[in-house]
Enzyme design. Structure first.
Site, PDB file in Angstrom:
ATOM      1  N   CYS A  11       0.818  -1.225   0.000  1.00 16.70           N
ATOM      2  CA  CYS A  11       0.000   0.000   0.000  1.00 16.70           C
ATOM      3  C   CYS A  11       0.848   1.271   0.000  1.00 16.70           C
ATOM      4  CB  CYS A  11      -0.927   0.014   1.212  1.00 16.70           C
ATOM      5  SG  CYS A  11      -1.980  -1.429   1.253  1.00 16.70           S
TER       6      CYS A  11
ATOM      7  N   HIS B 213      -3.557   6.888   1.685  1.00 13.38           N
ATOM      8  CA  HIS B 213      -3.895   5.581   1.129  1.00 13.38           C
ATOM      9  C   HIS B 213      -5.307   5.240   1.584  1.00 13.38           C
ATOM     10  CE1 HIS B 213      -4.179   1.420   0.357  1.00 13.38           C
ATOM     11  NE2 HIS B 213      -4.010   1.048   1.608  1.00 13.38           N
TER      12      HIS B 213
ATOM     13  N   ASN C   4     -10.155  -0.644  -1.317  1.00 10.69           N
ATOM     14  CA  ASN C   4      -8.713  -0.431  -1.114  1.00 10.69           C
ATOM     15  C   ASN C   4      -7.985  -1.016  -2.328  1.00 10.69           C
ATOM     16  OD1 ASN C   4      -6.013  -0.839  -0.400  1.00 10.69           O
ATOM     17  ND2 ASN C   4      -6.479  -1.281   1.744  1.00 10.69           N
TER      18      ASN C   4
END
Ligand SMILES: CC(C)(COP(=O)(O)OP(=O)(O)OC[C@H]1O[C@@H](n2cnc3c(N)ncnc32)[C@H](O)[C@@H]1OP(=O)(O)O)[C@@H](O)C(=O)NCCC(=O)NCCS
Length: 331
Positions: A113, A258, A288
């Site tokens: 990420c 993020h 995500n």
């Protein structure tokens, strides 16, 4: 010394929309549970035949267009992703081929990420030293094919989605514009808390029939553990980079974190004392998307007119590894 400025951004998400309701055909879950715990309403999944580098290519073309640049003018490609079209070579080489730029170096960044922030930081160093002038940094991800869509895997599979975002950076003479600074971290003690373990190269045989029944071929996440670390590490690294750049929370016009989970973003906003109105959140639409998420959010925020000349923008990430990092830039 030259500064690295972002002069083009672009993003691409697959057309295939998967709502929370759609997920209930495979697993025991509800729209309410997912929305309440994560803020996610839908995500995108690739269609059959689409690859990570296809997504990356679409995003890159848009970023190059905005930068008014041909792919042939690129000196370097940085490709941030968990994956690639094949196990190897890395996705950067597949993207290089699609962009039609044989000879242009391509570096894969595998910091999950945090990949896009790591990638921009690497690009910044190459530009500052004068080694390269024009660099393409891409965050691209295909998560949908690696999910356990049964009830066993529901805590993970409702969260992740597919997509790509890209940024074109160039060496700029303007002293106060572009990347102001960044801070990166990793803590390998927590590799097992958010990971995809198998199949891996250490297994003999690498793939077996037994393996197909194992939950270790699907991503594992210790959700609460990840949550607790994320809400501490995000603000800590943002404070660290603000201090390094001699800036305060009130100087920051926009935070693009993020897109891990809306509850994490809200907790970070509270801890930093920066209101949610100065945060970008699009997790309700895409879930995500790991290394792609900041790149997509930056591109969308730009499209929506939320990124203005001279704005101070903060990018920040936390994820598997654990890895985390933050960057400040003046647009
Ligand atoms: C994953 C996360 C949403 C789970 O929320 P939680 O409140 O911690 O929930 P728990 O894991 O304790 O599970 C609570 C219950 O919901 C159930 N559950 C898990 N996933 C579910 C789903 N998709 N639908 C319905 N129920 C679910 C669990 O089985 C558990 O049931 P039980 O109480 O009967 O045992 C949360 O931990 C989280 O947001 N973690 C951070 C994840 C993240 O951001 N990861 C990316 C970092 S880059």
């Amino acid at each position: 010394m030259k500064n690295a400025r972002i002069i083009g951004v672009g993003h691409y998400v697959p057309e295939n929309v998967i709502t929370n309701e759609d997920l209930t055909q495979w697993m025991d879950t509800t729209n309410e549970w997912i929305v309440e715990r994560t803020g996610i309403e839908e995500r995108r999944w690739i269609s059959e035949g689409q690859t990570i580098s296809d997504l990356a290519y679409e995003a890159s073309v848009k970023a190059l267009k905005m930068a008014n640049m041909e792919a042939a003018q690129l000196d370097f490609i940085i490709f941030a992703s968990l994956g690639s079209d094949y196990e190897f070579p890395g996705g950067g080489c597949f993207l290089n081929e699609k962009l039609g730029v044989p000879g242009v170096p391509a570096l894969d960044v595998r910091t999950q990420c945090t990949g896009f922030v790591y990638g921009l930081t690497v690009a910044d160093q190459f530009i500052k030293t004068g080694m390269y002038k024009n660099i393409l940094v891409v965050g691209a991800e295909v998560q949908s094919n690696s999910m356990d869509l049964s009830t066993r895997g529901r805590d993970v599979s409702v969260i992740f989605g597919d997509g790509a975002g890209a940024a074109v950076l160039t060496a700029s003479e303007e002293p106060d514009k572009g990347i102001l600074g960044s801070r990166l971290h990793a803590d390998g003690r927590y590799t097992g808390e958010l990971c995809l373990e198998l199949p891996n190269i250490n297994q003999k045989p690498r793939i077996s029939a037994d393996l197909l029944d194992s939950d270790r071929i699907y991503p594992y996440m210790n959700g609460r553990f990840v949550f607790k670390h994320a809400i501490v590490k995000f603000p800590a690294v943002i404070h660290e980079v603000m201090e390094a750049c001699d800036l305060k929370a009130e100087d920051v016009n926009l935070v693009i974190p993020h897109q891990a989970n809306l509850r994490i973003t809200e907790a970070v906003s509270k801890r930093l004392g920066i209101g949610m109105d100065r945060f970008v959140s699009n997790i309700h639409k895409y879930g995500n998307t790991t290394a792609a998420s900041i790149a997509i959010a930056l591109s969308e925020a730009y499209e929506e007119g939320r990124v203005k000349d001279n704005d101070i923008i903060c990018l920040a990430a936390f994820g598997s590894g654990f890895t985390w990092g933050a960057m400040l830039l003046r647009w």
